[in-house]
Structure formats: C-alpha cells, structure tokens
Design an enzyme around this catalytic site. Structure first.
Site, PDB file in Angstrom:
ATOM      1  N   CYS A  66     -94.822  14.216  -5.063  1.00 52.49           N
ATOM      2  CA  CYS A  66     -96.567  14.880  -4.852  1.00 52.49           C
ATOM      3  C   CYS A  66     -97.013  14.108  -5.894  1.00 52.49           C
ATOM      4  O   CYS A  66     -97.469  14.282  -4.699  1.00 52.49           O
ATOM      5  CB  CYS A  66     -95.413  15.731  -5.995  1.00 52.49           C
ATOM      6  SG  CYS A  66     -94.214  16.705  -5.641  1.00 52.49           S
ATOM      7  N   ILE A  67     -96.802  13.731  -6.695  1.00 52.71           N
ATOM      8  CA  ILE A  67     -98.397  13.659  -7.183  1.00 52.71           C
ATOM      9  C   ILE A  67     -98.556  12.089  -6.321  1.00 52.71           C
ATOM     10  O   ILE A  67     -99.844  11.628  -6.090  1.00 52.71           O
ATOM     11  CB  ILE A  67     -98.041  12.355  -8.778  1.00 52.71           C
ATOM     12  CG1 ILE A  67     -97.213  14.060  -9.758  1.00 52.71           C
ATOM     13  CG2 ILE A  67     -99.356  12.419  -9.359  1.00 52.71           C
ATOM     14  CD1 ILE A  67     -98.578  15.519  -9.496  1.00 52.71           C
TER      15      ILE A  67
END
Ligand SMILES: NC(=O)c1ccc[n+]([C@@H]2O[C@H](COP(=O)([O-])OP(=O)(O)OC[C@H]3O[C@@H](n4cnc5c(N)ncnc54)[C@H](O)[C@@H]3O)[C@@H](O)[C@H]2O)c1
Length: 452
Positions: free
Chosen positions: A290-291
C-alpha cells in the site's frame, strides 16, 4: 415509462436478502484482503464463494487449508461449514447477489497505475452479470476508477444491456455499483477487523444503501460518502498521510544522526503532547503493497488535472533513499571495525516489510540485500516467516533462511524487521556488531550497537 416509476424490486429484494443473511456473497481475489473478508461474512452466516485465478489457492481452500500465516486451517474449516467454497469458474457468479472485488493494484515498470487486474476481473464478471446484483470494488485505486474504468467494462461486456444504476434511476435492467476501501493494518492486534469503520460510496443512493447494509452486516460502523470517487480518495488520503509523515521522520532521523541526537527519544518526548501530534517512526524504507504504491496512483491521476502532487513526490524520494542510507551505515559501522563491506559477512534479521507478518511485498529488506550483495558483502538472512526467498516482481534472490545461531561468525548483524519473537538481548550478546534500523535494541546497553 420514467425510471422513477419502475418498482424498486431489485433494491428491496437484495436489501431484504442482506438483512436476513440470505444474500450470496462472491469475493473475487482471495488474497490478504479477500480471504479475511470471506471469513468475516462466513462468521455472520453468509454463504460465501471465493473466486481466484490461482488454482492452488482454490484447491487449498476447498481442502480446508490456509496459505496466509495468520489464518489457521481451523478458521477455514469453520467457514467451510458455513458454506465457504472457492472456484475459478466465473459462470458461478450468476447465482451471487453481491460481488466484492479485492484484486491487486500494483504500479507498472514506469511507476504508473497497473489496472490490468481490475480490468481483467471486470471483463470476466461482465458476461455473467445479472440485473439487481451489487458490485463493490475494494482494491485501492485513484478517484474515478469505479466510474470511469469498472462500470464501462461491466456495461459493455454483458449481452443483456444491463446498466449501472445512477442517481435515482433503478430500472429493471440495472445493477448496483459502489466502492469501499479496505483499511486493514496487517499484524495489528489492537483493533479488531470489524471495529475498523467501513467507508462506502455508491454510484446511486440505493447502491450506497445496499453496500452500507452489506458491510453493516459484518462491520460495527459504516461511513457513507457521497460517491465512489470520494471513497477512493479517502483511502488515498489515509495512505498519503502515512507516507508523507514517515518521510518526514526519516528525514529528521538523518539530521538527528548528524547532530548526535536520538530521534526515538525525541519522538517519545513529542508523543507526550496530548493534542496535535501523532507519532510516526523512521525505518529502513517503506514496504508493503500500500504505502509505497498507492500515493503514486494519485500523482498519476493528478496530471490529468494539470496538477503536481509535490508532497507525494518528495516523500517518495526520501523514502526510496532509506535502503541506501542503511547500506552506507553498515559500511561505516564495519569501517569502525577496520573491515570493508566488500567481503564481510552480513546477517539481515527480518525480511518481511514489517514486524510479525508474512508479507514480502515491496519490502525494503530485499533492496538492502541486493545493495549489500552488489557492494560485495556475503549476505545471509533470517526470518521466522520465510524459510526461503526466491523470485518476485522486482527481485531474484534465491536464498534460504539461515539459523539464528553462531552469530559470532558474522561481521555484522543488521536488524531490518523487528519481529517480536527475536530475543534482542541474546542477539546483541552473541554478535560482534549490530546495526539497528528499528530501535529494536532499545534499552540494551552495549558498545556493539549502531543505530541507523
Ligand atoms: N494487503 C493489505 O493489507 C491491503 C490493505 C488495504 C488495501 N489493500 C488493497 O487490496 C487489494 C488487494 O490486495 P491483496 O493484498 O489482497 O492482494 P493479494 O495479491 O494478496 O490478493 C489478490 C488475489 O487476487 C487474485 N486475482 C488476481 N486477478 C484475478 C482475477 N482476474 N480474478 C480472480 N482473482 C484474481 C490473485 O490470484 C490473488 O489471490 C489491492 O488493491 C491492495 O492495494 C491491501
């Protein structure tokens, strides 16, 4: 006949099926997001069918097994008793009432959104779509994907002329569409999954109501927003907030190291402020699906609006450089011992992208290992979650987990992922030199430790 005069049969039928837990739920993509979601629905007595193109996952689930470390076979078996099954046959979609899509959304080699999994899934769903079904996208993506990418494929690809319900429209030939982001924090034991409020944005008020009911059946709170795009943007804001703040502490850590200050002590002290400060912690670089990925979905989309997302770019630049900083720190620490990185034996502790999880995706450890190898170091690794590390999208390491013994044979032990199971006292005691990227050795007094 105007669309408003058409009786709301599809809507009320599906609503009542959901309320009575009779709705058949299809989950497409039985990975880290889809499988736990399927289990939540099973626990609440919904009949769930998991769809995946990976036949190994399909057969493992159908034989009561698990391929995700934190999910036990007992949990799968309990769900199977509630009717959970898995398949790769999209024709089974016809009998489903709600279809939730949880497929990957990576970046391509040019750092641009790769929506091929979403478009591939939509093309597979479309021929089997039926009027009155609810389709929800959960994959993280840029604002506009649901309406501009998913819906047109679903509308074009079905032969019955079905259209997604928009506004108040809810004709006989319509289906419902919404976006609801997944907000799970893998490995986080402090917040139960069903206590994480679920944001939902429907393409029409009725799609919002139906998706609210669908998720309200398993989550303690749902948060309706005005559109799928608002829900898509919500998820990106959350992840960009994390990405930018992690970059900020990473940059300040580099400054603190130069100034002889301990960033961890400073963060702890700042965290005592009862308002206006939320702690983020530095590390060896960003990891996970994600990040490091999601913010670039927004920077790509922003270009369409002639807009440059400078915070995202700056944060990306700082975070991407962290593994290089780790390599330099190992070289400097070895230099203090009159050793060169070239030829030194380095043991990397922890390769998962964060502690206590079995996920390697985008892990900074992989980059660090490659950088150390390129500099001539003889690198081994230990990670209780990975008996071996083979080949992935961006790496090809072919390494086997080294036992956590005879640590004195290594010139340097490098802590990259601070798994809770490690006995850090023992690691420091038995090693010659420990470089710690996570402050895992906090509280241990030893001249062998170098924080970086
Ligand atoms: N993992 C997380 O913690 C997390 C958290 C929040 C959001 N997300 C988002 O959720 C989405 C899914 O992530 P994930 O971690 O579950 O990915 P994953 O790789 O673990 O699982 C995705 C699954 O989809 C399957 N798949 C791919 N194409 C398919 C198709 N056409 N039909 C059926 N199955 C198909 C794959 O075989 C795989 O099993 C991504 O958009 C991710 O960004 C993930």
């Amino acid at each position: 006949m105007s669309s408003q005069t058409v009786p709301a049969t599809h809507f009320s039928e599906l609503k009542s099926k959901i309320e009575q837990r009779q709705a058949r739920v299809a989950i497409i993509g039985m990975g880290y997001v889809g499988l736990p979601l399927a289990l939540l629905y099973s626990e609440r007595s919904f009949k769930v069918t998991g769809f995946d193109i990976d036949e190994r996952k399909v057969s493992t689930l159908n034989s009561g097994g698990s391929y995700i470390f934190r999910i036990t076979p007992a949990e799968i078996l309990a769900a199977r008793e509630q009717g959970l099954s898995a398949t790769s046959d999209y024709a089974q979609l016809k009998s489903m009432d709600a279809v939730i899509i949880c497929v990957p959304t990576p970046l391509n080699e040019y750092h641009e959104p790769d929506l091929s999994y979403i478009t591939g899934t939509a093309e597979s769903i479309a021929p089997h779509l039926r009027a009155g079904q609810l389709v929800v996208l959960e994959s993280t993506t840029y604002p506009g994907t649901t309406e501009e990418v998913l819906v047109p494929i679903l509308e074009k690809g079905n032969k019955s002329g079905l259209k997604a319900a928009r506004g108040e429209d809810q004709g006989e030939k319509s289906f419902f569409v919404a976006f609801s982001p997944e907000r799970e924090d893998p490995g986080n034991q402090t917040v139960a999954r069903r206590d994480i409020p679920k944001v939902v944005g429907g393409l029409s008020p009725r799609a919002s109501e139906l998706s609210g009911a669908l998720y309200g059946a398993i989550f303690n709170r749902t948060v309706p927003v005005s559109s799928p795009a608002a829900a898509e943007m919500t998820k990106l804001l959350e992840n960009i907030y994390r990405c930018v703040n992690i970059a900020l502490v990473n940059e300040l850590k580099l400054l603190c190291l130069r100034m002889g200050l301990d960033i961890w002590e400073v963060i702890d002290a700042a965290s005592t402020k009862p308002f206006g400060f939320h702690p983020f912690y530095p590390g060896p670089g960003l990891g996970g699906h994600c990040i490091p990925v999601d913010p670039f979905y927004l920077s790509w989309k922003a270009k369409e609006w002639d807009f440059r997302t400078r915070f995202i770019e700056l944060a990306g630049e700082i975070n991407v450089n962290m593994p290089y900083h780790v390599m330099d720190s190992v070289a400097k620490a070895l230099n203090q011992h009159r050793k060169a990185l070239n030829g030194s034996k380095v043991l990397v502790l922890g390769v998962a992208y964060k502690k206590d999880i079995d996920d390697l995706r985008e892990s900074p450890a992989l980059t660090i290992i490659e950088l150390l190898q390129q500099a001539g170091a003889q690198v081994s690794y230990n990670d209780p979650y990975f008996p071996e590390v083979g080949r992935g999208r961006k790496y090809d390491l072919q390494m086997k987990c080294a036992p956590l013994e005879n640590l004195g044979q290594y010139d340097c032990v490098l802590i990259v992922t601070d798994h809770s199971d490690y006995d850090y006292e023992r690691i420091v005691r038995d090693s010659i030199l420990v470089v710690d990227t996570r402050n895992a050795t906090r509280g241990i007094q030893s001249g062998k430790i170098v924080h970086c």
